[in-house]
Motif scaffolding. Sequence first.
Motif, PDB file in Angstrom:
ATOM      1  N   LEU A 136      33.389  14.115 -28.469  1.00  0.00           N
ATOM      2  CA  LEU A 136      33.484  12.697 -28.806  1.00  0.00           C
ATOM      3  C   LEU A 136      32.116  12.067 -28.612  1.00  0.00           C
ATOM      4  O   LEU A 136      31.531  12.154 -27.533  1.00  0.00           O
ATOM      5  N   ASP A 137      31.604  11.429 -29.663  1.00  0.00           N
ATOM      6  CA  ASP A 137      30.323  10.729 -29.597  1.00  0.00           C
ATOM      7  C   ASP A 137      30.606   9.232 -29.748  1.00  0.00           C
ATOM      8  O   ASP A 137      30.833   8.739 -30.855  1.00  0.00           O
ATOM      9  N   LEU A 138      30.597   8.524 -28.622  1.00  0.00           N
ATOM     10  CA  LEU A 138      30.888   7.092 -28.613  1.00  0.00           C
ATOM     11  C   LEU A 138      29.621   6.293 -28.899  1.00  0.00           C
ATOM     12  O   LEU A 138      28.564   6.588 -28.352  1.00  0.00           O
ATOM     13  N   GLY A 139      29.757   5.266 -29.719  1.00  0.00           N
ATOM     14  CA  GLY A 139      28.578   4.499 -30.119  1.00  0.00           C
ATOM     15  C   GLY A 139      27.630   5.391 -30.888  1.00  0.00           C
ATOM     16  O   GLY A 139      26.417   5.401 -30.659  1.00  0.00           O
ATOM     17  N   ASP A 168      32.057   4.225 -33.903  1.00  0.00           N
ATOM     18  CA  ASP A 168      31.152   3.084 -33.844  1.00  0.00           C
ATOM     19  C   ASP A 168      31.865   1.859 -34.413  1.00  0.00           C
ATOM     20  O   ASP A 168      32.806   1.977 -35.207  1.00  0.00           O
ATOM     21  N   LEU A 169      31.376   0.690 -34.008  1.00  0.00           N
ATOM     22  CA  LEU A 169      31.981  -0.572 -34.423  1.00  0.00           C
ATOM     23  C   LEU A 169      31.449  -1.071 -35.766  1.00  0.00           C
ATOM     24  O   LEU A 169      32.131  -1.799 -36.484  1.00  0.00           O
ATOM     25  N   GLU A 206      27.925  -0.307 -41.132  1.00  0.00           N
ATOM     26  CA  GLU A 206      26.713   0.407 -41.534  1.00  0.00           C
ATOM     27  C   GLU A 206      26.592   1.742 -40.801  1.00  0.00           C
ATOM     28  O   GLU A 206      26.063   2.718 -41.353  1.00  0.00           O
ATOM     29  N   ALA A 207      27.082   1.780 -39.578  1.00  0.00           N
ATOM     30  CA  ALA A 207      27.014   3.017 -38.797  1.00  0.00           C
ATOM     31  C   ALA A 207      28.017   4.048 -39.318  1.00  0.00           C
ATOM     32  O   ALA A 207      27.651   5.199 -39.590  1.00  0.00           O
ATOM     33  N   VAL A 208      29.270   3.653 -39.453  1.00  0.00           N
ATOM     34  CA  VAL A 208      30.273   4.634 -39.875  1.00  0.00           C
ATOM     35  C   VAL A 208      30.041   5.086 -41.317  1.00  0.00           C
ATOM     36  O   VAL A 208      30.226   6.269 -41.651  1.00  0.00           O
ATOM     37  N   ASP A 209      29.603   4.169 -42.176  1.00  0.00           N
ATOM     38  CA  ASP A 209      29.281   4.560 -43.553  1.00  0.00           C
ATOM     39  C   ASP A 209      28.095   5.517 -43.573  1.00  0.00           C
ATOM     40  O   ASP A 209      28.075   6.498 -44.328  1.00  0.00           O
ATOM     41  N   GLY A 210      27.100   5.215 -42.732  1.00  0.00           N
ATOM     42  CA  GLY A 210      25.930   6.075 -42.659  1.00  0.00           C
ATOM     43  C   GLY A 210      26.269   7.454 -42.128  1.00  0.00           C
ATOM     44  O   GLY A 210      25.780   8.474 -42.649  1.00  0.00           O
ATOM     45  N   LYS A 250      36.034   3.953 -36.975  1.00  0.00           N
ATOM     46  CA  LYS A 250      35.482   2.638 -36.670  1.00  0.00           C
ATOM     47  C   LYS A 250      36.308   2.003 -35.564  1.00  0.00           C
ATOM     48  O   LYS A 250      37.524   1.806 -35.721  1.00  0.00           O
ATOM     49  N   ALA A 251      35.673   1.691 -34.434  1.00  0.00           N
ATOM     50  CA  ALA A 251      36.386   1.099 -33.307  1.00  0.00           C
ATOM     51  C   ALA A 251      35.393   0.530 -32.318  1.00  0.00           C
ATOM     52  O   ALA A 251      34.227   0.938 -32.259  1.00  0.00           O
ATOM     53  N   ASP A 252      35.872  -0.418 -31.525  1.00  0.00           N
ATOM     54  CA  ASP A 252      35.110  -0.971 -30.418  1.00  0.00           C
ATOM     55  C   ASP A 252      35.286  -0.036 -29.228  1.00  0.00           C
ATOM     56  O   ASP A 252      36.413   0.268 -28.817  1.00  0.00           O
TER      57      ASP A 252
END
Length: 237
Positions: A57-60, A85-86, A89-93, A111-113
């Motif tokens: 699991l890679d958080l953030g 990631d929240l 742009e991060a999750v799409d990337g 995608k999550a906080d």
Amino acid sequence: MGNEQFKAARKAEAGYHSNFYQNNELFASGTWMARPMPMVMDMLERLLTHKTELRVLDLGCGVGRHTIPIAQRLGQTNSEVIGVDLLDEAVDGLRKYAKEYQVDHIVQVEKADVEHYAIEPDHFDYIAACSCLEHVSNKEALVEVIERLQAGARIGGIHCITMSTSVEEKEVNTGREIKPLIELNLPTADAIALLEKAYADWNILHQEHVTQTIEEEKYHEPTQFRCELLRFAAQKQ
């Protein structure tokens, strides 16, 4: 930090990272995501001496600074690597780079906080939480997240944590000190004490803090972000 301050800090951090991901490729030379943190890969290697298939699991996760190299290292196994990631742009990337680097068969993107992310108990061999735990709302929330991460780790599993602590910011052009807009700005000593207490029953593998300075485009004026970067790793016994 009050609710309005938290919202302002969250907005500033989200804006900075969204712009950064849009304007910089993963592993771009001269940026903070030019390469994975050595500690993250070192702890992965420690696990791989005993086991070849891992749940990670890679958080953030951002766009995959650690997710992609971890997935590449695990290769053609039945491992799974989940990046959380929240930011859109991060999750799409991350989805884009997982395909580009041909690891999308083992990388899952969510995608999550981080503060509210549900973790299946006794599930993960390796959890990386790099530069994300300082973005929770308060110290109590941080303790709750760590407890959730600990419950989600298997026996022998490793947690790899980095946090920006004792954060200071100033304007590059004027040198004027400004109040840092970061959600949880713990003094380094407090963060160390919190982690040592939380992981008292674990085997602490690595602990250090180093001064880190980064120039950012987060406000109307360019700023210098300075912190004590806390690096911490522990193994569940």
